[in-house]
Design an enzyme around this catalytic site. Structure first.
Site, PDB file in Angstrom:
ATOM      1  N   ASP A 101       0.888  -1.144   0.000  1.00 14.53           N
ATOM      2  CA  ASP A 101       0.000   0.000   0.000  1.00 14.53           C
ATOM      3  C   ASP A 101       0.938   1.209   0.000  1.00 14.53           C
ATOM      4  O   ASP A 101       2.115   1.107   0.335  1.00 14.53           O
ATOM      5  CB  ASP A 101      -0.949   0.000   1.205  1.00 14.53           C
ATOM      6  CG  ASP A 101      -2.162   0.889   0.919  1.00 14.53           C
ATOM      7  OD1 ASP A 101      -2.054   1.795   0.055  1.00 14.53           O
ATOM      8  OD2 ASP A 101      -3.216   0.691   1.537  1.00 14.53           O
TER       9      ASP A 101
HETATM   10  C1  BGC Z   1      -5.005   3.087  -0.166  1.00 12.27           C
HETATM   11  C2  BGC Z   1      -5.045   2.048  -1.262  1.00 12.27           C
HETATM   12  C3  BGC Z   1      -4.899   2.727  -2.592  1.00 12.27           C
HETATM   13  C4  BGC Z   1      -3.604   3.514  -2.597  1.00 12.27           C
HETATM   14  C5  BGC Z   1      -3.348   4.271  -3.885  1.00 12.27           C
HETATM   15  C6  BGC Z   1      -3.769   3.971  -0.273  1.00 12.27           C
HETATM   16  O1  BGC Z   1      -3.809   5.010   0.630  1.00 12.27           O
HETATM   17  O2  BGC Z   1      -5.040   2.455   1.087  1.00 12.27           O
HETATM   18  O3  BGC Z   1      -6.234   1.318  -1.207  1.00 12.27           O
HETATM   19  O4  BGC Z   1      -4.946   1.794  -3.625  1.00 12.27           O
HETATM   20  O5  BGC Z   1      -3.633   4.481  -1.560  1.00 12.27           O
HETATM   21  O6  BGC Z   1      -4.239   5.303  -4.035  1.00 12.27           O
END
Ligand code: BGC
Length: 731
Positions: free
Chosen positions: A263
């Site tokens: 993530d």
């Molecule tokens: C989120 C993810 C997301 C990523 C990219 C993160 O903060 O938890 O689910 O895919 O950002 O935007």
């Protein structure tokens, strides 16, 4: 003529030479594994390391020297997100990135129909393809543990079996487009508060029985090509660098051959990330396009610091070879897949998919006076009240935010349906503007809004109230959780006042979470409408008017009060933790497993949903009385549509083992099917349960164990409405 012949021969010779010398990795007729091996053998150590990190907010490095392209990623589960700037979270402001907003995954789960998942996955995959994305960052399958979790709307509910069956066709649909799904957030990211550090303590049993099955189905059955590690810690170690979940379970037990992607900002330590199974590090915050090349991205844990450890021998080169192998495999499956279709964007077909899924997911919870479906000829005046009747609900919510080509509001669709001469609108209540990290104050005078709405309700023949939660922070939104179980923005008070002045009130709630319902005893008509995306309004209007007969069922339990949920029964340490540590004390008793076993009556149970028709269930029968562990139990019963309209019913089969050596839930979902029946029609429904799926996870042997003895299988229209049961013996 001679000249022409010579030229032709030359051309053929060059072509032949080229064919001969074409490197294996560029030859798409060769098996992927051979191409990966060949590409890897041509790469320098520096090039292999580069593959492992981001080069921008949403892309990771390719190998420019060899013509191996970058990987482009996009959020998220409900639509392909608008373009984001290279180095910041700002919207890039492109004019060609408007998408179809599909319904939220809770709505998809509420359809209880895997064929909807495939339609959804395939359509969103086509949009990702058109937008030239290689990885779609979704779907999410974290289990619904508490109704406060800000991101429940992005997930598939509280039951591991339902989530597993629903996620598989979604992933397959996406990947048919040469786009990788990236199932997230692995694992135990079941709340947003302190998500960057909360350390989850959990038993092996709860891990394997409740929180892992949907991920396992994604990997072993849907063959997902990538998976996103979550932010939280699991037993003391960050999930993106977790020896247990990544190395042992995902890559070991499940033999995952794809990429683990962090993530954003989920890596914390070079050595742990490198050794514990992380493949691609994505992140955030850099200092600007030109600067970042030698600054932020190079400082990522898997960039220069990793290279240094590889050069010094602290980490063996085989470690980066393994990561590069997985990343190349992902690139060959997606970016360099010459057979992938072209895709399409925001087409009418995709909007139809969105509307169909939304219609199939809407749940009718109460209809005691038969107000629904609305027969508009009976009413001269129809009041539509509530902010969610007009509010854009695809905006906000965090990374699943969308820029849809269109978003049809409930008010717009209800006006189209019932006529502008009948429908009048009043806001009733108002929240603040969407913001990611702060709660904006409502700009409205709440008393004034309420009075206006009550006045309109008092002089209208029927009221359609459209409320619920929204995508503001501390509502259904990423990065934080709801702070209370009640409905926000004074809706409870407003509904109570509306109930005093009008008997014909249809409550339509749009949310991704359950909420308290103090007004329920006085409510006759209640619809759970979720977040429906671009076509939300049409789906709502079609269900309210009877154009579509509702058939959705709840994918999670609606409790009467917060402390009735397992996670909230053990004090703060069980949810949301003490900011450092959290203990999943309810263990395997999540959702209806808790309510059933502890005999707590919910407001609305898991699997519940009404229809404009009625169904009669026949007695369930099994093909045999005794089974061995490797057999399949064949179950059947009749189902009759005993009402006056055609309809669909999501029939459910639950199993229990009354006498076992370990705690077993009162019942567990083991099969379901959405059955369409014409009015008056009867069908024999056939369902199968594998005996091995009756097992529990045995912590002593680290294995799935089916204990011989009696099992009870029942057919049910919800987890609380068992129609009949059959007892079988497992030898
Ligand atoms: C989120 C993810 C997301 C990523 C990219 C993160 O903060 O938890 O689910 O895919 O950002 O935007």
């Amino acid at each position: 003529m001679k000249k022409l012949k010579t030229a032709l021969l030359c051309l053929l010779a060059v072509a032949g030479l080229q064919a001969q010398t074409k490197p294996v990795y560029l030859d798409n007729t060769q098996p992927i594994e051979l191409r990966v091996k060949d590409a890897l053998s041509r790469m320098t150590l520096e090039e292999k390391v580069k593959l492992c990190t981001a080069q921008s907010k949403f892309s990771s490095h390719g190998v420019p020297r060899l013509g191996i392209p970058e990987i482009w990623m996009s959020d998220g589960p409900h639509g392909v997100r608008m373009e984001i700037m290279w180095d910041s979270w700002d919207h890039a402001g492109w004019a060609n990135d408007s998408c179809t907003a599909f319904p939220a995954l809770t709505c998809l789960a509420a359809s209880w129909d895997p064929s909807m998942s495939h339609l959804f996955g395939n359509a969103i995959g086509e949009e990702a393809r058109y937008r030239r994305k290689d990885v779609l960052l979704g779907p999410g399958v974290n289990i619904y543990r508490s109704p406060l979790n800000g991101r429940n709307f992005e997930y598939l509910g509280e039951d591991p079996y339902l989530a597993s069956r629903m996620v598989i066709p979604y992933i397959q649909g996406v990947q048919e487009n040469g786009v990788s799904a990236c199932v997230k957030h692995f694992a135990l990211n079941n709340q947003e508060r302190w998500r960057d550090r909360i350390d989850v303590q959990i038993s092996d049993r709860a891990l394997y029985e409740i929180y892992l099955p949907a991920f396992k189905a994604a990997v072993t059955e849907a063959k997902v090509w990538s998976i996103m590690g979550s932010y939280n810690k699991i037993r003391g170690q960050y999930a993106c660098e977790n020896e247990l979940t990544l190395n042992k379970i995902l890559k070991g037990e499940w033999k995952f051959d794809g990429c683990v992607i962090t993530d954003w900002g989920g890596a914390h330590n070079t050595k742990e990330a490198a050794l514990n199974g992380l493949d691609i590090e994505m992140g955030t915050w850099t200092n600007g396009f030109t600067f970042s090349q030698s600054n932020a991205y190079d400082s990522y844990f898997l960039a220069v610091p990793y290279l240094k450890m590889l050069r010094s021998g602290e980490i063996p080169v085989s470690n980066v070879d393994e990561k590069a192998t997985r990343i190349l495999r992902l690139i060959f499956r997606t970016a360099m897949n010459v057979n992938k279709p072209y895709g399409s964007l925001a087409s009418e077909e995709h909007h139809n998919v969105g509307r169909t899924v939304a219609e199939q997911g809407i749940v009718l919870l109460k209809n005691t006076t038969g107000l629904l479906p609305i027969d508009a000829s009976k009413y001269k005046t129809i009041a539509v009240i509530g902010e969610n009747a007009t509010r854009k609900l695809t905006e906000g919510g965090g990374s699943s935010e969308l820029k849809p080509k269109r978003e049809v509001s409930a008010l717009q669709a209800l006006t189209e349906k019932f006529g502008a001469d009948k429908v009048q609108f009043s806001l009733g209540y108002g929240s603040g503007a969407v913001s990611y990290d702060k709660v904006n104050k409502s700009p409205y005078d709440a008393d004034k809004l309420r009075k206006e709405a009550v006045e309109l309700a008092s002089k209208s023949d029927i009221v359609i109230f459209v409320g619920g939660l929204n995508k503001n922070t501390q509502q259904d939104s990423e990065g934080d959780d709801r702070r209370s179980y009640g409905l926000p923005f004074g809706q409870n008070e407003l509904i109570a006042e509306l109930q005093k002045v009008n008997k014909n009130i249809v409550l339509v709630m749009l949310s991704g979470n359950a909420y308290e319902m103090p007004w329920l005893p006085k409510a006759t008509t209640l619809v759970q409408g979720w977040y429906g995306g671009s076509e939300a309004g049409h789906a709502i209007a079609n269900v309210l008017s009877g154009t579509v007969n509702p058939s959705g069922k709840l994918p999670f339990t609606f409790a009467a009060k917060l402390n009735d949920y397992g996670a909230h029964s053990f004090g703060a340490i069980a949810f949301p933790g003490d900011s450092i540590r959290e203990e999943y004390k309810e263990d395997i008793l999540v959702g209806y497993r808790w309510f059933d076993t502890k005999k707590i009556k919910p407001l609305f149970p898991f699997g519940y949903g009404l229809s404009y028709t009625t169904f009669e269930y026949g007695k369930i029968a099994s093909d045999k009385k005794e089974y061995t562990a490797d057999e399949t139990i064949k179950l059947s019963f009749t189902l009759k549509n005993s009402g006056k309209v055609d309809g669909k019913e999501a029939v459910q089969v639950y199993a229990s083992q009354p006498k076992a050596s370990v705690v077993r839930p009162a019942k567990e979902l083991k099969a379901f099917k959405k059955v369409f029946l014409k009015a008056g029609e009867t069908q024999t429904v056939e369902l199968e349960v594998k005996v091995k799926d009756l097992a529990f996870f045995n912590e002593a042997t680290h294995n799935w164990t089916v204990e011989p003895g009696e099992f009870v299988l029942c057919n049910a229209s919800s987890s609380a409405d068992v129609k009949s049961q059959v007892k079988i013996q497992v030898k």
